[in-house]
Design a protein around this motif. Sequence first.
Motif, PDB file in Angstrom:
ATOM      1  N   LEU A  89       0.830  -1.208   0.000  1.00 56.94           N
ATOM      2  CA  LEU A  89       0.000   0.000   0.000  1.00 56.94           C
ATOM      3  C   LEU A  89       0.862   1.255   0.000  1.00 56.94           C
ATOM      4  O   LEU A  89       0.610   2.186  -0.775  1.00 56.94           O
ATOM      5  N   PHE A  90       1.878   1.283   0.867  1.00 54.90           N
ATOM      6  CA  PHE A  90       2.791   2.428   0.890  1.00 54.90           C
ATOM      7  C   PHE A  90       3.492   2.571  -0.457  1.00 54.90           C
ATOM      8  O   PHE A  90       3.620   3.684  -0.988  1.00 54.90           O
ATOM      9  N   PHE A  91       3.967   1.469  -0.989  1.00 53.46           N
ATOM     10  CA  PHE A  91       4.648   1.471  -2.284  1.00 53.46           C
ATOM     11  C   PHE A  91       3.757   2.042  -3.382  1.00 53.46           C
ATOM     12  O   PHE A  91       4.177   2.905  -4.171  1.00 53.46           O
ATOM     13  N   TYR A  92       2.522   1.571  -3.454  1.00 58.42           N
ATOM     14  CA  TYR A  92       1.590   2.003  -4.492  1.00 58.42           C
ATOM     15  C   TYR A  92       1.328   3.506  -4.411  1.00 58.42           C
ATOM     16  O   TYR A  92       1.421   4.223  -5.425  1.00 58.42           O
ATOM     17  N   LEU A  93       1.011   3.992  -3.233  1.00 53.83           N
ATOM     18  CA  LEU A  93       0.680   5.405  -3.064  1.00 53.83           C
ATOM     19  C   LEU A  93       1.900   6.297  -3.273  1.00 53.83           C
ATOM     20  O   LEU A  93       1.816   7.334  -3.938  1.00 53.83           O
ATOM     21  N   ALA A  94       3.041   5.906  -2.709  1.00 51.70           N
ATOM     22  CA  ALA A  94       4.245   6.736  -2.808  1.00 51.70           C
ATOM     23  C   ALA A  94       4.749   6.803  -4.239  1.00 51.70           C
ATOM     24  O   ALA A  94       5.095   7.884  -4.744  1.00 51.70           O
ATOM     25  N   CYS A  95       4.800   5.663  -4.925  1.00 49.77           N
ATOM     26  CA  CYS A  95       5.289   5.658  -6.308  1.00 49.77           C
ATOM     27  C   CYS A  95       4.326   6.382  -7.235  1.00 49.77           C
ATOM     28  O   CYS A  95       4.740   7.085  -8.161  1.00 49.77           O
ATOM     29  N   GLY A  96       3.017   6.201  -7.000  1.00 49.48           N
ATOM     30  CA  GLY A  96       2.042   6.923  -7.810  1.00 49.48           C
ATOM     31  C   GLY A  96       2.143   8.420  -7.614  1.00 49.48           C
ATOM     32  O   GLY A  96       2.063   9.196  -8.572  1.00 49.48           O
ATOM     33  N   TYR A  97       2.321   8.837  -6.372  1.00 45.31           N
ATOM     34  CA  TYR A  97       2.492  10.260  -6.067  1.00 45.31           C
ATOM     35  C   TYR A  97       3.725  10.801  -6.786  1.00 45.31           C
ATOM     36  O   TYR A  97       3.672  11.850  -7.449  1.00 45.31           O
ATOM     37  N   PHE A  98       4.828  10.082  -6.676  1.00 44.13           N
ATOM     38  CA  PHE A  98       6.069  10.540  -7.294  1.00 44.13           C
ATOM     39  C   PHE A  98       5.937  10.628  -8.811  1.00 44.13           C
ATOM     40  O   PHE A  98       6.430  11.581  -9.434  1.00 44.13           O
ATOM     41  N   ALA A  99       5.280   9.654  -9.439  1.00 38.14           N
ATOM     42  CA  ALA A  99       5.147   9.649 -10.895  1.00 38.14           C
ATOM     43  C   ALA A  99       4.389  10.877 -11.382  1.00 38.14           C
ATOM     44  O   ALA A  99       4.774  11.509 -12.382  1.00 38.14           O
ATOM     45  N   LEU A 100       3.310  11.233 -10.685  1.00 37.06           N
ATOM     46  CA  LEU A 100       2.534  12.403 -11.096  1.00 37.06           C
ATOM     47  C   LEU A 100       3.311  13.697 -10.857  1.00 37.06           C
ATOM     48  O   LEU A 100       3.250  14.623 -11.658  1.00 37.06           O
ATOM     49  N   VAL A 101       4.032  13.748  -9.743  1.00 40.98           N
ATOM     50  CA  VAL A 101       4.849  14.938  -9.469  1.00 40.98           C
ATOM     51  C   VAL A 101       5.954  15.081 -10.513  1.00 40.98           C
ATOM     52  O   VAL A 101       6.234  16.182 -10.993  1.00 40.98           O
ATOM     53  N   ALA A 102       6.576  13.968 -10.889  1.00 41.16           N
ATOM     54  CA  ALA A 102       7.639  14.015 -11.893  1.00 41.16           C
ATOM     55  C   ALA A 102       7.118  14.570 -13.212  1.00 41.16           C
ATOM     56  O   ALA A 102       7.768  15.403 -13.859  1.00 41.16           O
ATOM     57  N   TYR A 103       5.937  14.114 -13.612  1.00 39.76           N
ATOM     58  CA  TYR A 103       5.344  14.645 -14.847  1.00 39.76           C
ATOM     59  C   TYR A 103       5.059  16.137 -14.713  1.00 39.76           C
ATOM     60  O   TYR A 103       5.348  16.928 -15.615  1.00 39.76           O
ATOM     61  N   ALA A 104       4.493  16.532 -13.572  1.00 39.87           N
ATOM     62  CA  ALA A 104       4.133  17.930 -13.372  1.00 39.87           C
ATOM     63  C   ALA A 104       5.352  18.840 -13.349  1.00 39.87           C
ATOM     64  O   ALA A 104       5.309  19.966 -13.861  1.00 39.87           O
ATOM     65  N   VAL A 105       6.449  18.367 -12.778  1.00 39.93           N
ATOM     66  CA  VAL A 105       7.663  19.180 -12.724  1.00 39.93           C
ATOM     67  C   VAL A 105       8.235  19.406 -14.121  1.00 39.93           C
ATOM     68  O   VAL A 105       8.651  20.520 -14.471  1.00 39.93           O
ATOM     69  N   VAL A 106       8.229  18.368 -14.932  1.00 37.90           N
ATOM     70  CA  VAL A 106       8.746  18.492 -16.306  1.00 37.90           C
ATOM     71  C   VAL A 106       7.856  19.412 -17.128  1.00 37.90           C
ATOM     72  O   VAL A 106       8.335  20.176 -17.966  1.00 37.90           O
ATOM     73  N   HIS A 107       6.546  19.363 -16.889  1.00 37.33           N
ATOM     74  CA  HIS A 107       5.592  20.202 -17.630  1.00 37.33           C
ATOM     75  C   HIS A 107       5.010  21.259 -16.693  1.00 37.33           C
ATOM     76  O   HIS A 107       3.794  21.415 -16.596  1.00 37.33           O
ATOM     77  N   ALA A 108       5.894  21.978 -16.017  1.00 31.98           N
ATOM     78  CA  ALA A 108       5.469  22.898 -14.958  1.00 31.98           C
ATOM     79  C   ALA A 108       4.568  24.021 -15.454  1.00 31.98           C
ATOM     80  O   ALA A 108       3.799  24.586 -14.678  1.00 31.98           O
ATOM     81  N   GLY A 109       4.623  24.333 -16.718  1.00 30.19           N
ATOM     82  CA  GLY A 109       3.805  25.429 -17.244  1.00 30.19           C
ATOM     83  C   GLY A 109       2.457  24.998 -17.771  1.00 30.19           C
ATOM     84  O   GLY A 109       1.667  25.833 -18.226  1.00 30.19           O
ATOM     85  N   SER A 110       2.157  23.720 -17.715  1.00 27.04           N
ATOM     86  CA  SER A 110       0.914  23.201 -18.290  1.00 27.04           C
ATOM     87  C   SER A 110      -0.284  23.440 -17.374  1.00 27.04           C
ATOM     88  O   SER A 110      -0.187  23.299 -16.158  1.00 27.04           O
ATOM     89  N   ASP A 111      -1.415  23.788 -17.987  1.00 31.17           N
ATOM     90  CA  ASP A 111      -2.664  23.947 -17.252  1.00 31.17           C
ATOM     91  C   ASP A 111      -3.583  22.744 -17.431  1.00 31.17           C
ATOM     92  O   ASP A 111      -4.720  22.760 -16.938  1.00 31.17           O
ATOM     93  N   GLN A 112      -3.114  21.713 -18.135  1.00 26.31           N
ATOM     94  CA  GLN A 112      -3.916  20.516 -18.353  1.00 26.31           C
ATOM     95  C   GLN A 112      -3.949  19.661 -17.093  1.00 26.31           C
ATOM     96  O   GLN A 112      -2.928  19.427 -16.464  1.00 26.31           O
ATOM     97  N   THR A 113      -5.132  19.191 -16.753  1.00 28.25           N
ATOM     98  CA  THR A 113      -5.292  18.382 -15.550  1.00 28.25           C
ATOM     99  C   THR A 113      -4.832  16.952 -15.783  1.00 28.25           C
ATOM    100  O   THR A 113      -5.123  16.364 -16.828  1.00 28.25           O
TER     101      THR A 113
END
Length: 248
Positions: free
Chosen positions: A121-145
Amino acid sequence: MIDRQEVHWRERTRRLGAVAGGAPVTYGLMALCCAVFLISPLSGFNPSHGEGDALLAAQAGYFERWGVIPSELLNGSAHSALTPLTALFVHGSWLHLLGNMLFLYVFGAMAEERMGRVEFLFFYLACGYFALVAYAVVHAGSDQTLVGASGAISAVLGAFLRLFPRARVTSLFPFLFFLPLRFPAWIVLVFWFVLQWLAAQGAGSGPGVAYLAHVAGFATGFLYAWGRHRGGTRVKSPATATEGESQP
């Protein structure tokens, strides 16, 4: 499907919380994702969201409230910081939901039994959180949800590759007329990862599949399993899994 009875009993149960024949965290995550979708404006089953323009407005507001908006993620607000977690349980369509749940069902149960309930459970939530943050950081200027469990499920695939590299996976390839062919998991999952990586190179920050989140999740899951679980689990005889063309 994967025949969990073919995995050696001692390997399945030596991790704290692993129990024979059950993966309650995996099935619980699936149930929660389905329940959230059914009560959302996307399912069409909740009349309280209205119709026509009112329904479209409700859907847009739903995504903005619970999804990740890269341009707002790093603004320091508590709400934005929580959205990579809430977005893991939000899906944009029936196809999006069912594709993700299929991958979680096929690969999640064995990974959970190998890791144990709490760790998985910790693995699933933590890795999922990190994956979305990684995408958001690379596309920091995007307004797409950005929404969906794809990043977390990609992490499960990465961990599965490390934990069960010799498990046999039955795959359907469209360019081979959907003939069911069986390959070791390491071939299928490495092939899947390469496709995600190539797709991520040509993908922008607009609407579509967040391939970069898949890549980040898969790599994180594999590296976690590599560092945490030394050596893959031995399978007494080839286990099989089904994998369609739908991408998590």
